[in-house]
Design a protein around this motif. Structure first.
Motif, PDB file in Angstrom:
ATOM      1  N   GLU A 277       0.834  -1.199   0.000  1.00 26.69           N
ATOM      2  CA  GLU A 277       0.000   0.000   0.000  1.00 26.69           C
ATOM      3  C   GLU A 277       0.868   1.249   0.000  1.00 26.69           C
ATOM      4  O   GLU A 277       0.563   2.240  -0.686  1.00 26.69           O
ATOM      5  CB  GLU A 277      -0.922  -0.014   1.215  1.00 26.69           C
ATOM      6  N   ARG A 280       2.135   1.593  -3.479  1.00 19.12           N
ATOM      7  CA  ARG A 280       1.080   2.091  -4.363  1.00 19.12           C
ATOM      8  C   ARG A 280       0.871   3.587  -4.147  1.00 19.12           C
ATOM      9  O   ARG A 280       0.713   4.346  -5.113  1.00 19.12           O
ATOM     10  CB  ARG A 280      -0.219   1.336  -4.112  1.00 19.12           C
ATOM     11  N   ASP A 284       1.661   5.943  -6.994  1.00 16.47           N
ATOM     12  CA  ASP A 284       0.464   6.554  -7.571  1.00 16.47           C
ATOM     13  C   ASP A 284       0.650   8.056  -7.742  1.00 16.47           C
ATOM     14  O   ASP A 284       0.114   8.665  -8.680  1.00 16.47           O
ATOM     15  CB  ASP A 284      -0.739   6.259  -6.685  1.00 16.47           C
ATOM     16  N   LEU A 315      -0.492   0.192 -11.343  1.00 13.70           N
ATOM     17  CA  LEU A 315      -0.421   0.097  -9.892  1.00 13.70           C
ATOM     18  C   LEU A 315      -0.422  -1.347  -9.414  1.00 13.70           C
ATOM     19  O   LEU A 315       0.126  -1.665  -8.353  1.00 13.70           O
ATOM     20  CB  LEU A 315      -1.596   0.859  -9.266  1.00 13.70           C
ATOM     21  N   GLU A 316      -1.037  -2.225 -10.195  1.00 11.95           N
ATOM     22  CA  GLU A 316      -1.065  -3.637  -9.822  1.00 11.95           C
ATOM     23  C   GLU A 316       0.167  -4.386 -10.310  1.00 11.95           C
ATOM     24  O   GLU A 316       0.360  -5.549  -9.950  1.00 11.95           O
ATOM     25  CB  GLU A 316      -2.321  -4.288 -10.411  1.00 11.95           C
ATOM     26  N   LEU A 318       3.539  -3.146 -10.278  1.00 12.23           N
ATOM     27  CA  LEU A 318       4.721  -2.346  -9.957  1.00 12.23           C
ATOM     28  C   LEU A 318       5.994  -3.174  -9.967  1.00 12.23           C
ATOM     29  O   LEU A 318       7.102  -2.621 -10.052  1.00 12.23           O
ATOM     30  CB  LEU A 318       4.539  -1.693  -8.578  1.00 12.23           C
TER      31      LEU A 318
END
Length: 856
Positions: A277, A280, A284, A315-316, A318
């Motif tokens: 997270e 991300r 992001d 993002l999924e 990386l």
């Protein structure tokens, strides 16, 4: 009708083909022959009546299509109607300028764009990889999007690793990892202390390549595997009570161990989730900025949706941007011949983010015109390229989608050859499907692979294209009859004519085309006489001197060959010495080129003439015969037509079989020829069957004919032979005959009049011109005559003749020198006329047959 001095043949004269021929010199001119004889002025149009001006060669080269106004109007109509289905099928003979005219009309039409050019781009469908997404973008945006996506990946490969390797992120990552390790070690330490109190320790046992923690009992301070406790109890090392106590403790503590391990795994997952997270959130911030830039650059709804999917996928995924070793694809690949290179590249980890521009309109005209030289299925409709690996596996992806000519012609025009499109399996149904639906599905054509290589079905492409098919008339007729969908997708027919009317304006247009050829190819100029000679040749090619041929390819080739003669090239008639300066093309050069063209194709004609000269084919051009006439036939060799005489004979006898066509009896007669023979029976019934019953059996034969006979142009010839046999009237063998006939005896036009006249002239000249020879032809064919100069000279000098007739009566008088006769009061004919003698013979045959039948 003018009458002749009456004459009858002796009744003792032998009849039929066994009668001796009467040899005669040039017969005296008769009033009937003179009234129907043609002068040399009737035999050729010389274009000296003001239609062909002396300075015609100075006419400017043609700038537009000549003689095809009907076809051009049809073309423009089809191009102006925007609705679906108004595609155009162009028909007409080769050499009439179909392709050139179509291209010229389309070049003019494309000056007004039909719609705004749009790029077509295929990108990955992140929800379903087998259904690549289609993006329709403004002109030039497809190429820019591809560059921008490449730039995005390049920036992310630099920016994201920098974020993930920053000191701040490393400290946060280390803190999370340390907290997890601390939690794990504290839990294990507390558990180990607890199991020590129950005489257990932590150990590991191997399950394949995996080590699994487990409890190990301590017996007298030493570790003992749980599976050996039973054996130790039997040996007395421990008691049964101790064994039961150890087992109970083991099961209880093992459950606690599993709970501890589960809590550890959950803590590890929580830690990994928090780390992911954090990654991300950090990435992001970088990705969102770049994606937002793309959204502002490409505001189309489909592009915005695509960028959202790209954002989520990045993002999924990386891990692509973390420094790690990736396995390269194994093995090279062979690529099918319809796409790809010689070997497969290694797998591209960033493939889902690539952009495939299948149609780039950035450097394309607003209204394209596609004219494929060698159209194939893949070349027209596009394809999906497939790699075949050495292992036998097949692979493809959305970047291997390729467009074809149909896609490139979107918003414009596509010109195809009908024969080509029909010759490739599956091409015609695919073209119909595109034109009916206005959508192009790019896929592999069925049958190219034994097994399906991929389930990939790219999103269909909406097309707006006008298709022009160029083909022969028989192809149009075949499709019109056999294909119900044909008229729904090709609603416009543009038919090119092989001729046009001879008018001053059309002649100027015609010569302007010749001038255009000379200007473009830098040929020597035409003299006025040479231009007139070319015009005469083209008029002859139209088979009607009121018309002129529009087969401009043939006209241009004649000019080129004549020009080569003017340059002095050996082998081309009329030329001077090689290398001499080229003067203007003269009429002599044109006539030499025409003769050279004829000589290249007339070998069969010469062979047949040799056979006639050597007597292998019995053709008589002097004397008289009863029931025998020289008919005329045309031989069509494709590029060469020529005429030659054929001996036609008739015999008559008692009977009721009527007229027997020997060719039909043996299967050598065509249906049209059969009809012509039936018309002869109708003529006899109409003229003579009103007063007397017809009781005869007559036979008609093409002597020495060993191939099929078709057409009705010899029906008048057969009737003359039949009337001669019935009237016992000899026919002059120096006159050949052509023409069809109707039931009332009217002589009708035929084809190939020039070739027939010239063919008989060649035979007569080879055997010797007597001054009494000639050809009898229908009056309606006079306008067809464009004879060779040597035939006209022979007519002018009285060595050869042509007669034109409108009825059988006029023709029989010329052939026999006996009046045909007209019915008097009561319908009877003069007894000494041809008709009177035929009627008398038929009456006599009817009486004799009746007496014979009664006597039986």
């Amino acid at each position: 009708m003018k009458t002749l001095k009456r004459r009858t043949a002796p009744r003792t004269r032998p009849t039929g083909k066994h009668a001796p021929a009467r040899r005669a010199s040039r017969p005296p001119a008769s009033p009937v022959r003179s009234s129907h004889e043609l002068s040399s002025a009737d035999l050729r149009r010389r274009f000296d009546d003001g239609l062909l001006e002396p300075d015609l060669v100075r006419i400017a080269p043609a700038q537009s299509t000549v003689g095809q106004e009907r076809a051009v109007r049809a073309l423009r109509t089809g191009l102006e109607i925007p609705q679906r289905g108004f595609n155009i099928f162009v028909t007409g003979p080769d050499g009439t300028g179909r392709s050139t005219t179509v291209k010229a009309v389309l070049e003019e039409a494309r000056k007004t764009p039909r719609c705004e050019p749009r790029d077509r781009v295929y990108v990955n469908n992140f929800k379903d990889a087998d259904r690549p997404r289609l993006l329709v973008m403004p002109k030039g945006c497809g190429r820019r999007l591809r560059k921008d996506m490449e730039a995005l990946l390049t920036r992310l490969r630099s920016d994201l690793p920098a974020v993930l390797e920053s000191e701040e992120f490393k400290k946060t990552l280390a803190a999370l990892s340390e907290r997890f390790r601390k939690l794990q070690s504290e839990g294990m330490r507390e558990f180990e202390q607890k199991i020590r109190k129950h005489n257990f320790m932590l150990g590991e046992f191997q399950l394949g390549v995996v080590s699994v923690p487990d409890l190990v009992p301590l017996v007298k301070g030493k570790p003992a595997p749980i599976e050996k406790l039973e054996e130790m109890a039997q040996e007395g090392a421990i008691s049964e009570k101790e064994l039961a106590s150890i087992r109970t403790s083991y099961e209880s503590l093992r459950g606690e161990l599993h709970q501890l391990l589960r809590r550890t795994r959950e803590a590890a997952r929580d830690t990994q989730a928090k780390i992911a997270e954090m990654e991300r959130e950090l990435c992001d911030r970088v990705i969102s900025g770049h994606i937002e830039d793309l959204r502002r650059e490409y505001p189309e709804a489909a592009a915005l949706e695509y960028f959202g999917e790209v954002h989520r996928s990045l993002l999924e995924d990386l891990a692509l941007f973390k420094p790690s070793e990736r396995e390269s694809g194994g093995g090279g690949a062979l690529v099918l011949p319809f796409g790809g290179g010689p070997s497969a590249p290694p797998p591209d980890p960033f493939l889902p983010y690539r952009v495939n521009v299948v149609l780039d309109t950035s450097e394309r005209p607003a209204c394209p015109l596609e004219i494929p030289d060698t159209p194939t299925y893949v070349g027209l409709f596009g394809a999906i390229e497939i790699d075949i690996f050495r292992s036998g596996a097949l692979h493809t992806d959305f970047t291997r989608i390729r467009g074809g000519a149909l896609l490139r012609a979107d918003g414009g025009y596509l010109v195809l050859n009908a024969r080509d499109i029909l010759s490739f399996p599956g091409a015609w149904p695919a073209l119909k499907r595109v034109l009916k639906t206005g959508r192009l599905d790019i896929a592999l054509p069925e049958g190219l692979l034994l097994t399906p290589a991929t389930a990939m079905r790219p999103e269909p492409i909406d097309l707006d294209v006008k298709v022009v098919l160029i083909g022969e008339g028989w192809i149009y007729d075949l499709l019109y009859v056999l294909d119900d969908e044909f008229t729904k997708i090709f609603k416009i027919k543009a038919e090119f004519d092989h001729e046009m009317r001879v008018t001053p304006e059309n002649l100027r247009h015609f010569v302007s085309v010749i001038a255009k050829v000379g200007t473009e190819e830098k040929l020597p100029p035409l003299s006025g006489e040479a231009a007139a000679e070319i015009v005469r040749h083209a008029v002859r090619g139209a088979h009607r001197r009121t018309h002129i041929s529009t087969r401009f390819n043939d006209v241009a080739d004649l000019y080129r060959e004549a020009a080569q003669g003017a340059r002095g090239t050996p082998g081309v008639g009329g030329g001077g010495s090689p290398g001499a300066a080229a003067g203007p093309v003269t009429a002599g050069h044109v006539r030499a080129a025409i003769e050279a063209l004829r000589n290249r194709h007339n070998l069969p004609e010469e062979k047949l003439q040799e056979a006639i000269n050597e007597g292998l084919f019995a053709i008589e051009v002097e004397g008289e015969r009863i029931g025998q006439v020289n008919g005329l036939a045309v031989y069509d060799l494709g590029q060469h037509l020529f005429g030659r005489p054929s001996r036609i004979t008739a015999t008559v006898a008692l009977g009721r079989a009527g007229i027997l066509n020997l060719e039909r009896e043996v299967g050598l007669s065509g249906r049209i020829h059969d009809k012509g023979v039936f018309i002869l029976s109708a003529f006899l019934r109409h003229r003579f069957g009103q007063r007397i019953p017809l009781a005869l059996t007559a036979t008609l034969c093409f002597e020495q004919s060993y191939a099929g006979v078709e057409g009705d142009s010899a029906s008048s010839t057969e009737l003359y032979a039949l009337l001669s046999a019935l009237a016992d009237a000899p026919i002059t063998q120096g006159i050949a005959v052509t023409g069809s006939v109707d039931q009332r005896g009217r002589v009708q036009p035929i084809g190939g009049a020039n070739q027939k006249v010239e063919g008989f002239f060649d035979v007569c000249r080879a055997k010797g011109l007597t001054g009494g020879q000639g050809v009898l032809l229908p009056r309606t064919n006079v306008e067809d005559l464009m004879l060779r100069e040597e035939v006209i000279e022979a007519v002018e000098s009285g060595r050869f003749h042509l007669w034109a007739v409108s009825t059988i009566d006029e023709g029989i008088e010329i052939l026999t020198g006996v009046p045909a006769g007209a019915p008097g009061r009561g319908g009877a004919y003069s007894p000494r006329s041809i008709n009177g003698r035929v009627e008398r013979r038929l009456r006599e045959m009817a009486r004799r047959l009746t007496r014979f039948e009664k006597g039986k």
